[in-house]
Design a protein around this motif. Structure first.
Motif, PDB file in Angstrom:
ATOM      1  N   ARG A 105       0.833  -1.200   0.000  1.00 14.53           N
ATOM      2  CA  ARG A 105       0.000   0.000   0.000  1.00 14.53           C
ATOM      3  C   ARG A 105       0.871   1.256   0.000  1.00 14.53           C
ATOM      4  O   ARG A 105       0.634   2.208  -0.752  1.00 14.53           O
ATOM      5  CB  ARG A 105      -0.946  -0.009   1.205  1.00 14.53           C
ATOM      6  N   GLU A 106       1.882   1.280   0.843  1.00 10.72           N
ATOM      7  CA  GLU A 106       2.786   2.429   0.892  1.00 10.72           C
ATOM      8  C   GLU A 106       3.537   2.579  -0.424  1.00 10.72           C
ATOM      9  O   GLU A 106       3.754   3.689  -0.911  1.00 10.72           O
ATOM     10  CB  GLU A 106       3.780   2.261   2.043  1.00 10.72           C
ATOM     11  N   ALA A 107       3.941   1.453  -1.017  1.00 12.96           N
ATOM     12  CA  ALA A 107       4.672   1.497  -2.274  1.00 12.96           C
ATOM     13  C   ALA A 107       3.803   2.048  -3.407  1.00 12.96           C
ATOM     14  O   ALA A 107       4.259   2.816  -4.246  1.00 12.96           O
ATOM     15  CB  ALA A 107       5.192   0.103  -2.636  1.00 12.96           C
ATOM     16  N   ILE A 108       2.517   1.643  -3.438  1.00  8.58           N
ATOM     17  CA  ILE A 108       1.600   2.142  -4.460  1.00  8.58           C
ATOM     18  C   ILE A 108       1.413   3.651  -4.311  1.00  8.58           C
ATOM     19  O   ILE A 108       1.454   4.402  -5.298  1.00  8.58           O
ATOM     20  CB  ILE A 108       0.251   1.407  -4.376  1.00  8.58           C
ATOM     21  N   SER A 109       1.222   4.112  -3.085  1.00 11.01           N
ATOM     22  CA  SER A 109       1.070   5.545  -2.843  1.00 11.01           C
ATOM     23  C   SER A 109       2.308   6.310  -3.285  1.00 11.01           C
ATOM     24  O   SER A 109       2.218   7.371  -3.911  1.00 11.01           O
ATOM     25  CB  SER A 109       0.798   5.802  -1.356  1.00 11.01           C
ATOM     26  N   LEU A 110       3.462   5.762  -2.978  1.00 10.35           N
ATOM     27  CA  LEU A 110       4.720   6.399  -3.367  1.00 10.35           C
ATOM     28  C   LEU A 110       4.860   6.441  -4.886  1.00 10.35           C
ATOM     29  O   LEU A 110       5.263   7.455  -5.470  1.00 10.35           O
ATOM     30  CB  LEU A 110       5.893   5.641  -2.749  1.00 10.35           C
ATOM     31  N   ASP A 208      -6.502  -8.203  -4.739  1.00 14.79           N
ATOM     32  CA  ASP A 208      -6.957  -8.707  -3.450  1.00 14.79           C
ATOM     33  C   ASP A 208      -6.425  -7.760  -2.375  1.00 14.79           C
ATOM     34  O   ASP A 208      -5.207  -7.596  -2.226  1.00 14.79           O
ATOM     35  CB  ASP A 208      -6.406 -10.115  -3.232  1.00 14.79           C
ATOM     36  N   PRO A 209      -7.286  -7.096  -1.613  1.00 18.23           N
ATOM     37  CA  PRO A 209      -6.811  -6.131  -0.609  1.00 18.23           C
ATOM     38  C   PRO A 209      -5.943  -6.758   0.472  1.00 18.23           C
ATOM     39  O   PRO A 209      -5.208  -6.048   1.175  1.00 18.23           O
ATOM     40  CB  PRO A 209      -8.107  -5.550  -0.027  1.00 18.23           C
ATOM     41  N   ALA A 210      -5.989  -8.071   0.606  1.00 20.27           N
ATOM     42  CA  ALA A 210      -5.208  -8.739   1.650  1.00 20.27           C
ATOM     43  C   ALA A 210      -3.705  -8.561   1.449  1.00 20.27           C
ATOM     44  O   ALA A 210      -2.933  -8.598   2.414  1.00 20.27           O
ATOM     45  CB  ALA A 210      -5.546 -10.225   1.698  1.00 20.27           C
ATOM     46  N   ILE A 211      -3.287  -8.353   0.192  1.00 20.98           N
ATOM     47  CA  ILE A 211      -1.846  -8.238  -0.054  1.00 20.98           C
ATOM     48  C   ILE A 211      -1.316  -6.836   0.258  1.00 20.98           C
ATOM     49  O   ILE A 211      -0.111  -6.631   0.355  1.00 20.98           O
ATOM     50  CB  ILE A 211      -1.481  -8.612  -1.510  1.00 20.98           C
ATOM     51  N   LEU A 212      -2.215  -5.863   0.411  1.00 25.21           N
ATOM     52  CA  LEU A 212      -1.765  -4.485   0.595  1.00 25.21           C
ATOM     53  C   LEU A 212      -0.985  -4.278   1.880  1.00 25.21           C
ATOM     54  O   LEU A 212      -0.017  -3.513   1.914  1.00 25.21           O
ATOM     55  CB  LEU A 212      -2.960  -3.522   0.571  1.00 25.21           C
ATOM     56  N   GLY A 213      -1.417  -4.914   2.941  1.00 23.78           N
ATOM     57  CA  GLY A 213      -0.784  -4.692   4.236  1.00 23.78           C
ATOM     58  C   GLY A 213       0.388  -5.598   4.528  1.00 23.78           C
ATOM     59  O   GLY A 213       1.010  -5.471   5.589  1.00 23.78           O
ATOM     60  N   GLN A 214       0.714  -6.486   3.598  1.00 22.77           N
ATOM     61  CA  GLN A 214       1.835  -7.394   3.823  1.00 22.77           C
ATOM     62  C   GLN A 214       3.149  -6.616   3.877  1.00 22.77           C
ATOM     63  O   GLN A 214       3.392  -5.722   3.064  1.00 22.77           O
ATOM     64  CB  GLN A 214       1.916  -8.438   2.716  1.00 22.77           C
ATOM     65  N   SER A 215       3.990  -6.947   4.834  1.00 18.07           N
ATOM     66  CA  SER A 215       5.313  -6.325   4.897  1.00 18.07           C
ATOM     67  C   SER A 215       6.130  -6.753   3.686  1.00 18.07           C
ATOM     68  O   SER A 215       6.180  -7.951   3.354  1.00 18.07           O
ATOM     69  CB  SER A 215       6.031  -6.736   6.186  1.00 18.07           C
ATOM     70  N   LEU A 216       6.752  -5.818   3.022  1.00 18.91           N
ATOM     71  CA  LEU A 216       7.578  -6.154   1.865  1.00 18.91           C
ATOM     72  C   LEU A 216       8.886  -6.773   2.342  1.00 18.91           C
ATOM     73  O   LEU A 216       9.469  -6.326   3.343  1.00 18.91           O
ATOM     74  CB  LEU A 216       7.848  -4.912   1.015  1.00 18.91           C
ATOM     75  N   PRO A 217       9.380  -7.790   1.645  1.00 25.64           N
ATOM     76  CA  PRO A 217      10.553  -8.521   2.133  1.00 25.64           C
ATOM     77  C   PRO A 217      11.819  -7.680   2.234  1.00 25.64           C
ATOM     78  O   PRO A 217      12.708  -7.990   3.021  1.00 25.64           O
ATOM     79  CB  PRO A 217      10.709  -9.659   1.105  1.00 25.64           C
ATOM     80  N   GLN A 218      11.920  -6.599   1.440  1.00 21.93           N
ATOM     81  CA  GLN A 218      13.114  -5.756   1.495  1.00 21.93           C
ATOM     82  C   GLN A 218      12.828  -4.401   2.143  1.00 21.93           C
ATOM     83  O   GLN A 218      13.572  -3.442   1.940  1.00 21.93           O
ATOM     84  CB  GLN A 218      13.684  -5.569   0.088  1.00 21.93           C
ATOM     85  N   ALA A 219      11.757  -4.320   2.921  1.00 28.25           N
ATOM     86  CA  ALA A 219      11.423  -3.075   3.610  1.00 28.25           C
ATOM     87  C   ALA A 219      12.566  -2.656   4.532  1.00 28.25           C
ATOM     88  O   ALA A 219      13.154  -3.483   5.235  1.00 28.25           O
ATOM     89  CB  ALA A 219      10.141  -3.259   4.422  1.00 28.25           C
ATOM     90  N   ASN A 220      12.876  -1.362   4.487  1.00 28.25           N
ATOM     91  CA  ASN A 220      13.934  -0.824   5.338  1.00 28.25           C
ATOM     92  C   ASN A 220      13.643   0.654   5.545  1.00 28.25           C
ATOM     93  O   ASN A 220      13.765   1.445   4.612  1.00 28.25           O
ATOM     94  CB  ASN A 220      15.308  -1.029   4.688  1.00 28.25           C
ATOM     95  N   ALA A 221      13.254   1.015   6.752  1.00 24.46           N
ATOM     96  CA  ALA A 221      12.783   2.373   7.019  1.00 24.46           C
ATOM     97  C   ALA A 221      13.847   3.426   6.705  1.00 24.46           C
ATOM     98  O   ALA A 221      13.545   4.478   6.119  1.00 24.46           O
ATOM     99  CB  ALA A 221      12.329   2.494   8.469  1.00 24.46           C
ATOM    100  N   GLN A 222      15.100   3.163   7.075  1.00 22.45           N
ATOM    101  CA  GLN A 222      16.153   4.150   6.860  1.00 22.45           C
ATOM    102  C   GLN A 222      16.433   4.333   5.372  1.00 22.45           C
ATOM    103  O   GLN A 222      16.529   5.462   4.872  1.00 22.45           O
ATOM    104  CB  GLN A 222      17.424   3.724   7.588  1.00 22.45           C
ATOM    105  N   THR A 223      16.548   3.220   4.647  1.00 24.76           N
ATOM    106  CA  THR A 223      16.797   3.304   3.204  1.00 24.76           C
ATOM    107  C   THR A 223      15.616   3.944   2.488  1.00 24.76           C
ATOM    108  O   THR A 223      15.783   4.749   1.569  1.00 24.76           O
ATOM    109  CB  THR A 223      17.055   1.900   2.629  1.00 24.76           C
TER     110      THR A 223
END
Length: 355
Positions: A105-110, A208-223
């Motif tokens: 979801r965050e990635a789509i917004s970005l 499927d809205p269920a996939i929107l909230g899944q944590s992305l495997p390469q998520a990194n807040a600082q990067t």
């Protein structure tokens, strides 16, 4: 609660990198068509395809699209084949910002926020509602002779990139297309995982809205924060506020202090002030590589940063002063703009101000 998100720019005619043209040239080469033939009429050479800093107008990529469609007219589902060649790495720092996002979801917004850092010709407008996520693909500004190719290319590229973000293939839950069925339609079904419905009133696909909230495997807040800042800087440099953009931005900026900010003027009001029509103003902004909504967001971001760092106003108060009914949509917007929350931004600014 239903929310709608769309790109800050509603045109395909914006400056873009060379990577998309390189993708199409690679497809042509695999089918025995020389790069020179694909680049005919663009003024580009094959050496230019390896220049990561080169920017070209959208119209130049359109020339390449037409060359490709003409040269490979006998290849079924060409748009699907080309779309599958786009990977998250094709998009450079923009792609890394997406892949390090916390969730899809965050990635789509970005991706919508920084749409002009990509290579799309169609405009996706995404509706988030309880139980459904619907992407409406607008292509009314895309030339008719290459519309089907570009619609299929862009949809499949979006699907491919989202798969890269999630780390696995996935199926859309529905796909409707506003053109007739054609040879190669089976390939579209195979790639997207759903049977396309042709001849529909509009082009849409559902997730499927269920996939929107899944944590992305390469998520990194600082990067992520670093990449978002670099994306913002890149857009700023590409659309330097001179000429028409400077005039519009000046009219959007409110007078007086930041404690009584009026709602931003409509594009009709700004066009009237500039002695032109809204349609002409939209075209001139598109030629400058931006759009009216993007400029409004830019001004709101600037004002928000000023209030967060220079006033004791609460986040709720700042949200109201910027025209939001409550804090939540403002927080979401600010995070899209800057890669961080208003509270985190204020803490960081306060920390840097200490001796």
């Amino acid at each position: 609660m239903r929310t709608v998100e769309e790109p800050g720019i509603r045109t395909w005619d914006f400056p873009r990198g060379i990577a998309s043209i390189a993708v199409m040239a690679g497809c042509a080469a695999d089918h025995g068509v020389s790069t020179d033939r694909i680049l005919a009429g663009t003024g580009l050479t094959s050496a230019a395809l390896s220049d990561p800093d080169l920017q070209v107008p959208g119209a130049i990529e359109l020339v390449v699209v037409r060359n490709l469609v003409r040269e490979l007219a006998d290849v079924p589902a060409l748009g699907v084949e080309v779309g599958r060649r786009y990977r998250i790495s094709t998009f450079g720092i923009f792609g890394y910002a997406c892949i390090t996002s916390p969730t899809l979801r965050e990635a789509i917004s970005l991706a919508l926020r920084y749409y002009q850092l990509g290579y799309g010709f169609c405009t996706p407008v995404v509706e988030f509602d309880e139980g459904t996520v619907l992407a409406r693909i607008h292509h009314d500004l895309v030339p008719a002779d290459v519309a089907r190719f570009l619609v299929e290319r862009d949809i499949v590229a979006m699907h491919r990139v989202m798969g890269d973000l999630l780390g696995h293939e996935f199926a859309v839950s529905r796909i409707e297309l506003d053109f007739a069925a054609h040879e190669g339609a089976d390939r579209l079904s195979e790639v997207l995982g759903a049977t396309p419905l042709f001849g529909r009133p509009q082009t849409v696909f559902a997730l499927d809205p269920a996939i929107l909230g899944q944590s992305l495997p390469q998520a990194n807040a600082q990067t992520w924060s670093l990449c978002v800042a670099q994306c913002a800087d890149l857009v700023q440099r590409r659309t330097a506020r001179t000429g028409i953009t400077a005039q519009v931005r000046k009219l959007i900026l409110p007078g007086g202090d930041s404690t009584g900010i009026p709602a931003p003027p409509t594009i009709e009001q700004v066009a009237r002030e500039l002695g032109t029509s809204p349609r002409t103003l939209r075209r001139r902004l598109a030629e400058a590589g931006t759009g009216y909504r993007a400029l409004v967001d830019e001004v709101r971001c600037t004002l928000a940063e000023e209030m967060l760092s220079g006033t004791p106003l609460s986040v709720d108060d700042i949200a109201i002063r910027l025209g939001y009914a409550e804090a939540t949509p403002f927080i979401h917007a600010f995070k899209r703009w800057t890669g961080t929350t208003p509270s985190a931004y204020r803490r960081k600014r306060a920390g840097s101000a200490r001796p």
